[in-house]
Write a protein that holds these residues in place. Structure first.
Motif, PDB file in Angstrom:
ATOM      1  N   MET A   1      41.490  49.135  41.055  1.00 32.07           N
ATOM      2  CA  MET A   1      41.818  49.541  39.665  1.00 32.07           C
ATOM      3  C   MET A   1      40.602  49.709  38.724  1.00 32.07           C
ATOM      4  SD  MET A   1      45.080  48.726  39.367  1.00 32.07           S
ATOM      5  CE  MET A   1      45.575  48.847  37.884  1.00 32.07           C
ATOM      6  N   HIS A   2      40.803  51.083  38.325  1.00 28.42           N
ATOM      7  CA  HIS A   2      39.567  51.389  37.468  1.00 28.42           C
ATOM      8  C   HIS A   2      39.964  51.487  35.993  1.00 28.42           C
ATOM      9  CE1 HIS A   2      36.335  54.617  36.773  1.00 28.42           C
ATOM     10  NE2 HIS A   2      36.739  54.489  35.615  1.00 28.42           N
ATOM     11  N   VAL A   3      39.464  50.639  35.301  1.00 31.20           N
ATOM     12  CA  VAL A   3      39.832  50.216  33.913  1.00 31.20           C
ATOM     13  C   VAL A   3      38.811  50.929  33.065  1.00 31.20           C
ATOM     14  CG1 VAL A   3      40.321  48.535  32.288  1.00 31.20           C
ATOM     15  CG2 VAL A   3      40.880  48.009  34.732  1.00 31.20           C
ATOM     16  N   THR A   4      39.395  51.923  32.316  1.00 33.60           N
ATOM     17  CA  THR A   4      38.486  52.365  31.147  1.00 33.60           C
ATOM     18  C   THR A   4      39.049  51.948  29.655  1.00 33.60           C
ATOM     19  OG1 THR A   4      38.305  54.329  32.618  1.00 33.60           O
ATOM     20  CG2 THR A   4      37.570  54.711  30.313  1.00 33.60           C
ATOM     21  N   GLY A   5      38.147  51.453  28.774  1.00 39.24           N
ATOM     22  CA  GLY A   5      38.442  51.349  27.448  1.00 39.24           C
ATOM     23  C   GLY A   5      38.755  49.630  27.250  1.00 39.24           C
ATOM     24  N   LEU A   6      38.373  48.863  26.432  1.00 41.07           N
ATOM     25  CA  LEU A   6      38.360  47.573  26.489  1.00 41.07           C
ATOM     26  C   LEU A   6      39.380  47.077  25.182  1.00 41.07           C
ATOM     27  CD1 LEU A   6      34.893  46.331  27.528  1.00 41.07           C
ATOM     28  CD2 LEU A   6      37.330  46.552  29.179  1.00 41.07           C
ATOM     29  N   GLY A   7      39.973  47.869  24.578  1.00 39.64           N
ATOM     30  CA  GLY A   7      40.611  47.658  23.535  1.00 39.64           C
ATOM     31  C   GLY A   7      41.861  46.854  23.569  1.00 39.64           C
TER      32      GLY A   7
ATOM     33  N   PHE B   1      45.108  39.283  39.545  1.00 44.51           N
ATOM     34  CA  PHE B   1      44.310  39.219  40.572  1.00 44.51           C
ATOM     35  C   PHE B   1      43.609  37.759  40.644  1.00 44.51           C
ATOM     36  CE2 PHE B   1      45.079  43.805  40.083  1.00 44.51           C
ATOM     37  CZ  PHE B   1      44.815  44.129  41.456  1.00 44.51           C
ATOM     38  N   GLY B   2      44.002  36.756  39.742  1.00 47.39           N
ATOM     39  CA  GLY B   2      43.325  35.677  39.674  1.00 47.39           C
ATOM     40  C   GLY B   2      41.957  35.514  39.383  1.00 47.39           C
ATOM     41  N   ILE B   3      41.575  36.354  38.180  1.00 44.68           N
ATOM     42  CA  ILE B   3      40.187  36.476  37.713  1.00 44.68           C
ATOM     43  C   ILE B   3      39.967  35.368  36.827  1.00 44.68           C
ATOM     44  CG2 ILE B   3      38.656  37.899  36.370  1.00 44.68           C
ATOM     45  CD1 ILE B   3      40.440  40.437  37.462  1.00 44.68           C
ATOM     46  N   HIS B   4      38.954  34.779  36.818  1.00 49.44           N
ATOM     47  CA  HIS B   4      38.566  33.660  36.085  1.00 49.44           C
ATOM     48  C   HIS B   4      38.312  34.352  34.512  1.00 49.44           C
ATOM     49  CE1 HIS B   4      36.162  30.344  34.502  1.00 49.44           C
ATOM     50  NE2 HIS B   4      36.547  29.630  35.647  1.00 49.44           N
TER      51      HIS B   4
ATOM     52  N   PHE C   1      31.580  38.529  40.233  1.00 46.48           N
ATOM     53  CA  PHE C   1      31.518  39.400  39.009  1.00 46.48           C
ATOM     54  C   PHE C   1      30.148  40.015  39.153  1.00 46.48           C
ATOM     55  CE2 PHE C   1      29.695  39.670  34.619  1.00 46.48           C
ATOM     56  CZ  PHE C   1      30.592  40.410  33.998  1.00 46.48           C
ATOM     57  N   VAL C   2      30.010  41.226  38.956  1.00 44.98           N
ATOM     58  CA  VAL C   2      28.668  41.946  38.545  1.00 44.98           C
ATOM     59  C   VAL C   2      28.720  42.751  37.342  1.00 44.98           C
ATOM     60  CG1 VAL C   2      27.204  43.364  39.579  1.00 44.98           C
ATOM     61  CG2 VAL C   2      28.476  42.100  41.076  1.00 44.98           C
TER      62      VAL C   2
ATOM     63  N   ASN D   1      40.074  42.023  49.007  1.00 42.30           N
ATOM     64  CA  ASN D   1      40.734  43.276  49.227  1.00 42.30           C
ATOM     65  C   ASN D   1      40.963  44.197  47.991  1.00 42.30           C
ATOM     66  OD1 ASN D   1      43.048  41.750  48.568  1.00 42.30           O
ATOM     67  ND2 ASN D   1      44.288  42.840  49.879  1.00 42.30           N
ATOM     68  N   TRP D   2      40.213  43.804  46.800  1.00 39.06           N
ATOM     69  CA  TRP D   2      40.511  44.551  45.769  1.00 39.06           C
ATOM     70  C   TRP D   2      39.016  44.615  44.846  1.00 39.06           C
ATOM     71  CZ3 TRP D   2      39.273  41.492  41.449  1.00 39.06           C
ATOM     72  CH2 TRP D   2      39.060  39.973  41.452  1.00 39.06           C
ATOM     73  N   VAL D   3      39.063  45.547  43.997  1.00 39.77           N
ATOM     74  CA  VAL D   3      38.048  45.943  43.004  1.00 39.77           C
ATOM     75  C   VAL D   3      38.718  46.107  41.721  1.00 39.77           C
ATOM     76  CG1 VAL D   3      36.086  47.055  42.460  1.00 39.77           C
ATOM     77  CG2 VAL D   3      36.465  46.758  44.884  1.00 39.77           C
TER      78      VAL D   3
END
Length: 142
Positions: A71-77, A89-92, A116-117, A140-142
């Motif tokens: 999943m390529h995410v652009t913009g954080l609004g 995705f179970g992201i902390h 996380f990087v 199996n995901w980014v």
């Protein structure tokens, strides 16, 4: 010997104001952030699937049917979109908070069961500058 041009002063990255007294993991978008858009790229040994203007739900569906989901995410609004991705995705929540903080120093964090990087990526527009690149990835995901 030719005279060298004067160096330009470095631009300081300013920290965004945080909500005073907010608990760690509180998600807050910078009001000047770009609107959030996503592109889905899912692939396996035999096929590649790509969808522009994807939704977080598209990523969850592809994750169950393809070997790798990106999943390529652009913009954080849009914080709600990031929360939805985090749930699917179970992201902390601390990793999501760090994604929204674009003034981080390069770092690596291991969460169970994902990583996380954060790093600085060089851009060359009219002058050389950097922008934050954050990667969150699991099995199996980014």
């Amino acid at each position: 010997m030719p005279k060298l041009p004067a160096r330009k002063a470095k631009k300081k990255r300013s920290r965004k104001p945080r909500i005073p007294g907010a608990a760690p993991g509180t998600l807050q978008a910078d009001p000047s952030s770009l609107a959030t858009s996503m592109e889905l790229i899912a692939y396996g040994p035999d096929q590649v699937f790509q969808k522009k203007d994807a939704t977080p739900g598209d990523g969850g569906t592809a994750r169950g049917t393809h070997a790798v989901t990106w999943m390529h995410v652009t913009g954080l609004g849009n914080v709600e979109t990031l929360k939805a991705l985090g749930e699917i995705f179970g992201i902390h929540r601390l990793a999501l908070e760090d994604v929204l903080n674009d003034s981080l120093r390069p770092r690596f964090e291991a969460y169970d069961p994902h990583f996380f990087v954060s790093l600085r990526s060089a851009r060359t527009d009219d002058e050389c500058s950097t922008e934050q690149l954050s990667l969150v990835f699991g099995d199996n995901w980014v």
